[in-house]
Design a protein around this motif. Structure first.
Motif, PDB file in Angstrom:
ATOM      1  N   MET A  41      -5.628  38.258  -4.125  1.00 38.06           N
ATOM      2  CA  MET A  41      -5.935  37.606  -2.849  1.00 38.06           C
ATOM      3  C   MET A  41      -4.901  37.985  -1.795  1.00 38.06           C
ATOM      4  O   MET A  41      -5.251  38.282  -0.648  1.00 38.06           O
ATOM      5  CB  MET A  41      -5.954  36.087  -3.007  1.00 38.06           C
ATOM      6  N   LEU A  42      -3.632  37.963  -2.172  1.00 35.29           N
ATOM      7  CA  LEU A  42      -2.570  38.305  -1.230  1.00 35.29           C
ATOM      8  C   LEU A  42      -2.648  39.773  -0.813  1.00 35.29           C
ATOM      9  O   LEU A  42      -2.419  40.108   0.354  1.00 35.29           O
ATOM     10  CB  LEU A  42      -1.205  37.979  -1.824  1.00 35.29           C
ATOM     11  N   ARG A  76      -4.217  43.731   3.380  1.00 35.20           N
ATOM     12  CA  ARG A  76      -5.082  44.833   3.827  1.00 35.20           C
ATOM     13  C   ARG A  76      -5.845  44.446   5.084  1.00 35.20           C
ATOM     14  O   ARG A  76      -5.996  45.255   6.001  1.00 35.20           O
ATOM     15  CB  ARG A  76      -6.057  45.216   2.699  1.00 35.20           C
ATOM     16  N   LEU A  77      -6.313  43.216   5.168  1.00 33.98           N
ATOM     17  CA  LEU A  77      -6.999  42.757   6.384  1.00 33.98           C
ATOM     18  C   LEU A  77      -6.059  42.795   7.580  1.00 33.98           C
ATOM     19  O   LEU A  77      -6.440  43.215   8.684  1.00 33.98           O
ATOM     20  CB  LEU A  77      -7.565  41.357   6.177  1.00 33.98           C
ATOM     21  N   VAL A  78      -4.820  42.360   7.376  1.00 40.29           N
ATOM     22  CA  VAL A  78      -3.824  42.401   8.450  1.00 40.29           C
ATOM     23  C   VAL A  78      -3.589  43.849   8.885  1.00 40.29           C
ATOM     24  O   VAL A  78      -3.540  44.148  10.082  1.00 40.29           O
ATOM     25  CB  VAL A  78      -2.507  41.731   8.012  1.00 40.29           C
ATOM     26  N   THR A  81     -10.274  32.012   1.703  1.00 40.21           N
ATOM     27  CA  THR A  81     -10.607  32.134   3.107  1.00 40.21           C
ATOM     28  C   THR A  81      -9.351  32.600   3.822  1.00 40.21           C
ATOM     29  O   THR A  81      -8.276  32.018   3.637  1.00 40.21           O
ATOM     30  CB  THR A  81     -11.053  30.779   3.700  1.00 40.21           C
ATOM     31  N   VAL A  82      -9.483  33.652   4.616  1.00 41.39           N
ATOM     32  CA  VAL A  82      -8.358  34.173   5.378  1.00 41.39           C
ATOM     33  C   VAL A  82      -8.647  33.953   6.861  1.00 41.39           C
ATOM     34  O   VAL A  82      -9.717  34.305   7.346  1.00 41.39           O
ATOM     35  CB  VAL A  82      -8.138  35.682   5.103  1.00 41.39           C
ATOM     36  N   THR A  83      -7.687  33.347   7.540  1.00 45.56           N
ATOM     37  CA  THR A  83      -7.791  33.152   8.984  1.00 45.56           C
ATOM     38  C   THR A  83      -6.683  33.965   9.639  1.00 45.56           C
ATOM     39  O   THR A  83      -5.508  33.772   9.337  1.00 45.56           O
ATOM     40  CB  THR A  83      -7.643  31.672   9.357  1.00 45.56           C
TER      41      THR A  83
END
Length: 73
Positions: free
Chosen positions: A5-6, A11-13, A44-46
């Motif tokens: 998850m981390l 990767r999204l960042v 969930t990533v915000t």
């Protein structure tokens, strides 16, 4: 919290930053889904990010509402 998850969050960042955005806040929430009978956790990533854009203003104030009480001249 799961390392996968981390890693996904990082990767999204990276993807957001590659597009020229500055990440200003980041939150990840891990939980068991209330809608699924599976035992696999979900996340969930915000991401809150900002990106300045150059103004297309030609320097004139003709398009502005001069009576705007919130504008500081």
């Amino acid at each position: 919290m799961d390392r996968e998850m981390l890693a996904d969050q990082q990767r999204l960042v990276e993807l957001v930053e590659e597009e020229g955005w500055d990440v200003t806040d980041l939150e990840i929430s891990a939980y068991d889904s209330p809608w699924s009978d599976e035992d696999d956790p979900e996340a969930t990533v915000t991401i809150t990010a900002r990106k300045p854009y150059e103004s297309e203003d030609d320097g004139s104030d003709s398009d502005r509402d001069d009576e705007n009480p919130f504008r500081v001249n």
